[in-house]
Design an enzyme around this catalytic site. Structure first.
Site, short mmCIF file in Angstrom:
data_model
loop_
_atom_site.label_atom_id
_atom_site.label_comp_id
_atom_site.label_asym_id
_atom_site.label_seq_id
_atom_site.Cartn_x
_atom_site.Cartn_y
_atom_site.Cartn_z
N GLU A 33 57.88 32.17 30.19
CA GLU A 33 58.55 30.81 29.47
C GLU A 33 59.07 29.80 30.59
O GLU A 33 59.71 30.20 31.64
CB GLU A 33 59.75 31.25 28.45
CG GLU A 33 60.47 30.01 27.95
CD GLU A 33 59.37 29.17 27.47
OE1 GLU A 33 59.40 28.12 27.67
OE2 GLU A 33 58.89 29.52 26.34
N ARG A 35 60.46 26.93 29.93
CA ARG A 35 61.74 26.10 29.77
C ARG A 35 62.92 26.68 30.51
O ARG A 35 62.77 27.92 30.81
CB ARG A 35 62.12 26.28 28.24
CG ARG A 35 61.08 25.22 27.09
CD ARG A 35 61.56 25.43 25.85
NE ARG A 35 60.90 25.05 24.62
CZ ARG A 35 60.99 23.75 24.43
NH1 ARG A 35 61.82 23.00 24.78
NH2 ARG A 35 60.25 23.28 23.29
N LEU A 38 65.33 30.30 26.91
CA LEU A 38 64.56 30.97 25.73
C LEU A 38 64.81 30.43 24.62
O LEU A 38 65.81 29.62 24.32
CB LEU A 38 64.67 32.31 25.77
CG LEU A 38 64.30 33.13 27.15
CD1 LEU A 38 65.11 34.57 27.29
CD2 LEU A 38 62.77 33.47 27.31
N GLY A 115 52.36 30.37 32.18
CA GLY A 115 51.46 31.22 32.32
C GLY A 115 50.12 30.52 31.96
O GLY A 115 49.56 29.72 31.09
N ALA A 271 56.87 11.96 12.54
CA ALA A 271 57.09 13.26 12.08
C ALA A 271 55.95 13.63 11.23
O ALA A 271 56.03 13.92 9.92
CB ALA A 271 58.45 13.41 11.52
N ARG A 274 52.72 18.97 13.38
CA ARG A 274 52.78 19.78 14.70
C ARG A 274 51.43 20.13 14.93
O ARG A 274 50.68 20.61 13.85
CB ARG A 274 53.66 20.76 14.67
CG ARG A 274 55.08 20.27 14.65
CD ARG A 274 56.19 21.28 14.90
NE ARG A 274 56.02 21.81 16.23
CZ ARG A 274 56.76 21.18 17.46
NH1 ARG A 274 57.58 20.31 17.23
NH2 ARG A 274 56.81 21.89 18.58
N MET A 319 53.10 26.98 9.90
CA MET A 319 53.97 26.94 11.19
C MET A 319 55.49 27.06 10.98
O MET A 319 56.16 26.06 10.95
CB MET A 319 53.65 25.72 11.94
CG MET A 319 51.93 25.43 12.56
SD MET A 319 52.14 23.78 13.42
CE MET A 319 50.44 24.29 14.24
N ALA A 321 58.99 29.63 11.87
CA ALA A 321 59.59 30.41 12.85
C ALA A 321 59.43 31.92 12.23
O ALA A 321 59.21 32.86 13.00
CB ALA A 321 61.03 30.23 13.17
N HIS A 445 79.02 36.97 -10.86
CA HIS A 445 79.38 35.59 -11.41
C HIS A 445 80.70 35.12 -10.96
O HIS A 445 81.62 36.17 -10.86
CB HIS A 445 79.47 35.85 -12.86
CG HIS A 445 80.04 34.49 -13.84
ND1 HIS A 445 79.42 33.63 -14.14
CD2 HIS A 445 81.28 34.33 -14.13
CE1 HIS A 445 79.99 32.66 -14.79
NE2 HIS A 445 81.33 33.08 -14.81
#
Length: 466
Positions: A33, A35, A38, A115, A271, A274, A319, A321, A445
């Site tokens: 990774e 970034r 993580l 990678g 937006a 993706r 897409m 998570a 309830h």
């Protein structure tokens, strides 16, 4: 060269869950990774920070309007946007540190860098300083996620024209925000800034919001958001956006063609969805190629290349998570010889606006297209005791069941906290529950979940609290 049982490319929900499960199952695992933290898009610039701002902005709006006053709470709030953003960042940091802890606990190596598959079983990692390191593994899992889809004619600079990352970090509340795209990201972030004081206009190419959700649920959510002040321009397209030092001119025309208009905005959020992040991975070195969208095909998480697996946003399916997490666990379990499996028919979907929209299974439109005969049970939150007491009565619960077997085929919820209710539906449908099974199950309830039970009862026309 360092040798591993499995190397995972990407540290998002798919990647980090795959790495943790590999460690739990005794594999020597490494997660690559680049970034600084993580968690991928979801934890860093997606699901988690957006939920932090949704929560904070909802509390601010409640305190600013009549909601608190009606409850006998008299306050005059002042917006400290910098502190709100700091709280968001602190929350995200705590979550990402949690993943690092789990990596250490399960003996997973975090290889910091980007990678590149150099050949069968070979991964070359390049760090931020340009240093390279070679890894060898029996299995490689591609979990590199996705990136915002660009819009032709609109250049994202994250100064005035924003992607989702830019919209999560604005230093001021826009007077006028234009959102291009009426999907999950656009509606959630549009809601955040509308609550904090912006005038929000959502432009959508299609003639409806939330494409893919149950049409009735989508219309109900649009009506609720419209009441809150969000303006919708449906069946429209943006042909250009011209930024300046102080704002953006957005050129809009009907999707079918026709007269154009120019909307003045302080900021524009693009937006429109993706796309898979698969460029530069060295796929050609193992004989792999993507489709026109950049997506990798798979069969049971396997690619056409031996020892190369694929999960998450880079491959087919929603897409989301939690879909990537499920695939991660199933993929690693298959690597060690277990029968890992994902039920793609029961991946829930949630839009965290107010009210929320949550669904699982088939929509009415899909059932009609299949020619399947079904029954509908509905129950409005206006008749739910907890929702009425909390002044959260917009929306409904809807259960779709097979007319002959009564098996639940789909559940669609619009209302308060329905994201916490849809999991019950997933469990029920995983066990092929009937609507009667839900109807006969005692629910506490007063809770919002009683609306689901009443909708299930209504499939047979037996709701008791209308």
């Amino acid at each position: 060269m360092s040798t591993y049982d499995v190397v995972i490319l990407g540290g998002g929900p798919g990647g980090y869950n795959a790495a943790i499960r590999a460690g739990q199952l005794g594999l020597k695992a490494a997660c690559v990774e680049g970034r600084a933290t993580l968690g991928g898009t979801c934890l860093n610039v997606g699901c988690m920070p957006s939920k932090a701002l949704l929560h904070a902005s909802q509390l601010y709006e409640a305190a600013s309007g009549s909601a608190f006053a009606n409850l006998g709470i008299e306050v005059k709030p002042t917006l400290n946007l910098a502190q709100m953003m700091q709280h968001k960042d602190q929350s995200v940091a705590a979550l990402t540190k949690g993943i690092e802890f789990l990596f250490r606990k399960h003996k997973v190596d975090w290889i910091k860098g980007w990678g590149h598959i150099a050949g069968p079983g070979q991964v070359r990692v390049t760090d931020s300083q340009g240093n390279q390191r070679d890894l060898q593994a029996k299995d490689i899992i591609i979990a590199t996620g996705s990136e915002p889809t660009p819009l032709p004619g609109v250049t994202i600079d994250n100064q005035r024209i924003l992607d989702s990352t830019g919209a999560l970090s604005l230093a001021e509340v826009p007077r006028q925000l234009v959102v291009i795209g009426a999907g999950v990201i656009g509606l959630e972030l549009g809601s955040v800034w509308r609550r904090l004081g912006a005038q929000v206009t959502v432009i959508e190419y299609l003639d409806r919001i939330c494409p893919g959700v149950d049409a009735e649920a989508g219309k109900t959510l649009q009506r609720a958001l419209g009441k809150q002040g969000i303006e919708f321009k449906l069946g429209c397209k943006v042909t250009a956006a011209t930024p300046s030092a102080t704002g953006v001119q957005v050129h809009v025309e009907a999707a079918a063609g026709g007269s154009a208009e120019v909307i003045e905005a302080d900021y524009v959020l693009v937006a429109i969805g993706r796309r898979p992040f698969t460029q530069g991975l060295g796929l050609e070195n193992v004989g792999l190629a993507t489709d026109a969208r950049g997506m990798l095909a798979n069969r049971g998480h396997r690619t056409e290349a031996a020892g190369v697996w694929v999960i998450g946003d880079v491959t087919s399916g929603p897409m989301l998570a939690h879909k990537a997490e499920d695939e991660a666990m199933a993929c690693v379990e298959q690597i060690v010889g277990k029968a890992g499996e994902v039920n793609y028919a029961l991946i829930p979907n949630v839009i965290y606006t107010r009210p929320e929209l949550a669904s699982v299974g088939m929509t009415e439109e899909q059932l009609k297209a299949q020619g399947r005969v079904y029954k509908v049970g509905k129950f409005p939150f206006t008749a739910n005791s907890r929702a009425k007491i909390n002044h959260e009565t917009e929306g409904f619960a809807k259960v779709l069941a097979d007319e002959h077997t009564d098996e639940v085929l789909g559940v669609h919820l619009v209302g308060p906290s329905v994201s916490e209710i849809i999991g019950e539906c997933c469990v029920a449908m995983e066990f092929s529950a009937s609507a009667e099974d839900i109807a006969l199950t005692c629910h506490p309830h007063p809770t919002r979940s009683e609306a689901l039970r009443q909708a299930a009862m209504d499939v047979a026309g037996l709701a008791t609290q209308m």
